[in-house]
Design a protein around this motif. Structure first.
Motif, mmCIF file in Angstrom:
data_model
loop_
_atom_site.group_PDB
_atom_site.id
_atom_site.type_symbol
_atom_site.label_atom_id
_atom_site.label_comp_id
_atom_site.label_asym_id
_atom_site.label_seq_id
_atom_site.Cartn_x
_atom_site.Cartn_y
_atom_site.Cartn_z
ATOM 1 N N GLU A 106 -2.825 53.505 45.536
ATOM 2 C CA GLU A 106 -3.448 53.256 44.338
ATOM 3 C C GLU A 106 -3.581 54.604 43.778
ATOM 4 O O GLU A 106 -3.907 55.467 44.358
ATOM 5 C CB GLU A 106 -4.823 52.463 44.354
ATOM 6 C CG GLU A 106 -4.408 50.956 44.724
ATOM 7 C CD GLU A 106 -5.555 50.218 44.496
ATOM 8 O OE1 GLU A 106 -6.776 50.823 44.419
ATOM 9 O OE2 GLU A 106 -5.461 48.939 44.616
ATOM 10 N N ASP A 162 -11.206 54.924 44.773
ATOM 11 C CA ASP A 162 -10.587 55.298 43.550
ATOM 12 C C ASP A 162 -10.589 56.764 43.441
ATOM 13 O O ASP A 162 -11.461 57.432 43.865
ATOM 14 C CB ASP A 162 -11.603 54.797 42.545
ATOM 15 C CG ASP A 162 -10.685 53.700 41.747
ATOM 16 O OD1 ASP A 162 -9.957 53.226 42.255
ATOM 17 O OD2 ASP A 162 -11.204 53.482 40.641
ATOM 18 N N GLU A 210 -16.585 55.065 39.229
ATOM 19 C CA GLU A 210 -15.296 55.412 39.744
ATOM 20 C C GLU A 210 -14.165 55.837 38.848
ATOM 21 O O GLU A 210 -14.819 55.829 37.577
ATOM 22 C CB GLU A 210 -14.665 54.072 40.496
ATOM 23 C CG GLU A 210 -14.412 52.584 39.662
ATOM 24 C CD GLU A 210 -13.621 51.521 40.343
ATOM 25 O OE1 GLU A 210 -13.669 51.694 41.433
ATOM 26 O OE2 GLU A 210 -13.373 50.601 39.756
HETATM 27 C C1 GAL Z 1 -10.441 48.908 40.421
HETATM 28 C C2 GAL Z 1 -9.930 50.289 40.533
HETATM 29 C C3 GAL Z 1 -8.602 49.981 40.811
HETATM 30 C C4 GAL Z 1 -8.210 49.131 41.938
HETATM 31 C C5 GAL Z 1 -8.862 47.792 41.703
HETATM 32 C C6 GAL Z 1 -8.885 46.698 42.695
HETATM 33 O O1 GAL Z 1 -12.011 49.036 40.338
HETATM 34 O O2 GAL Z 1 -10.299 51.104 39.731
HETATM 35 O O3 GAL Z 1 -7.986 51.218 41.246
HETATM 36 O O4 GAL Z 1 -8.681 49.508 43.234
HETATM 37 O O5 GAL Z 1 -10.227 47.955 41.614
HETATM 38 O O6 GAL Z 1 -9.793 45.596 42.516
#
Ligand code: GAL
Length: 333
Positions: A106, A162, A210
């Motif tokens: 990610e 993140d 994040e």
């Molecule tokens: C978000 C995060 C993404 C991904 C997602 C998964 O909070 O920013 O990059 O990890 O959660 O649920």
């Protein structure tokens, strides 16, 4: 006599041409639409960032067409309209068999190391249940690859999710990530080859932030981040400091309650001959599903005290050469 009669029309034509050329310099950013590449396929580059090389901007990001286990794609553009697919630089379980198939990447972020002449990617290197909490580092001689694995693991033994990178004006690079089970942000100073984390500073302690994105504007660091609400959007906060490691201001709200239905992926700097425009780049996740998540770009504005502001614009225009932006003039009916 005949000659004189020609002067006025010639001048008018020259003026019209110069106005035309000026209008053409602006490229229109339309938000909320699905971007398509030159093959006619959806641009899949979520959670990424841009890297400018000459007159091209490269966009790296998650290929979410299969939702989970994203691969990493690289595109290029010269006008933010035409997107050329360059390469799938990391294909899960294929390009890096030593890393197995079960992990996912990610928020891949691309940077150029002027000292080594290499392209380096840092990313979140995760297991399906987010229990691994690791980072991954890849490197290539050419921007389109092939990328080899440099390292995967927890930076300075810290659980890390993140993430983003930040390269300061002096070339020092940082990896910044959500650490300790989403509790803090960790700012990791990278070695001069960008291969490893050499020092750690805890930022936003206990604030559960994040999707951090940092930019340095005339010696002031601005950091936008989100709360941890998965794919659901939330209110972004911004904090500033003259020193990356301490003295950050109390975070304040930026944008609306759900940051215009986005979560930050990066801040793009367009430095032109006349001015510099800073662009907030965010993911509009799940619109309506993960593969169709959109990339949203908004010009960052500043109030009279130099505070960043983020306003919604369905469309706006940027002059990439001069580094200026403007609103789209509405046609009179
Ligand atoms: C978000 C995060 C993404 C991904 C997602 C998964 O909070 O920013 O990059 O990890 O959660 O649920």
């Amino acid at each position: 006599m005949k000659k004189n009669r020609l002067i006025l029309p010639t001048l008018i034509l020259a003026l019209a041409a110069s106005i035309g050329a000026h209008a053409q310099r602006f490229t229109t950013i339309r938000n909320g639409l699905q971007w398509t590449d030159t093959r006619g396929e959806m641009v899949q580059a979520h959670g990424g960032n841009f890297l400018q090389v000459g007159k091209k901007w490269y966009l790296i990001g998650e290929d979410r067409s299969r939702s989970w286990n994203p691969d990493v794609n690289l595109y290029s553009t010269t006008d933010f309209q035409t997107w050329t697919f360059e390469a799938k630089i990391i294909e899960n379980g294929v390009t890096h068999p030593e890393l197995g198939r079960s992990r996912m990447i990610e928020r891949p972020k691309l940077m150029y190391n002027a000292q080594t002449g290499k392209y380096v990617v840092w990313c979140h290197w995760e297991a399906r249940n987010y229990g691994a909490s690791e980072a991954g580092v890849f490197e290539a001689d050419s921007i389109t690859g092939p990328y080899r694995t440099v390292w995967t693991g927890r930076p300075i033994d810290t659980k890390s999710r993140d993430c983003n990178i930040f390269v300061d004006h002096d070339g020092t690079a940082y990896f910044i990530s959500t650490t300790d089970e989403n509790t803090n942000l960790g700012l990791f100073t990278l070695s001069s080859d960008y291969h490893s984390a050499t020092a750690k500073t805890v930022l936003c302690e206990g604030m559960r932030r994040e999707a951090p994105a940092i930019v340095n504007i005339h010696g002031t660091y601005h950091m936008i981040s989100s709360a941890c609400t998965g794919w659901d959007p939330n209110q972004a906060l911004i904090t500033t400091s003259r020193n990356l490691h301490e003295g950050w201001s109390t975070p304040r709200r930026i944008g609306d309650r759900i940051t215009y239905d986005t979560q930050a992926s990066s801040i793009l700097t367009i430095a032109g001959t006349k001015d510099t425009t800073y662009i907030y780049v965010g993911d509009r996740w799940m619109d309506p599903d993960l593969p169709h998540s959109k990339i949203i770009m908004l010009p960052i504005e500043f109030d009279k005290d130099g505070n960043m502001q983020l306003n919604w614009r369905e469309e706006w225009q940027i002059d990439l050469k001069r580094g200026t932006w403007r609103d789209v003039k509405k046609k009179k009916k």
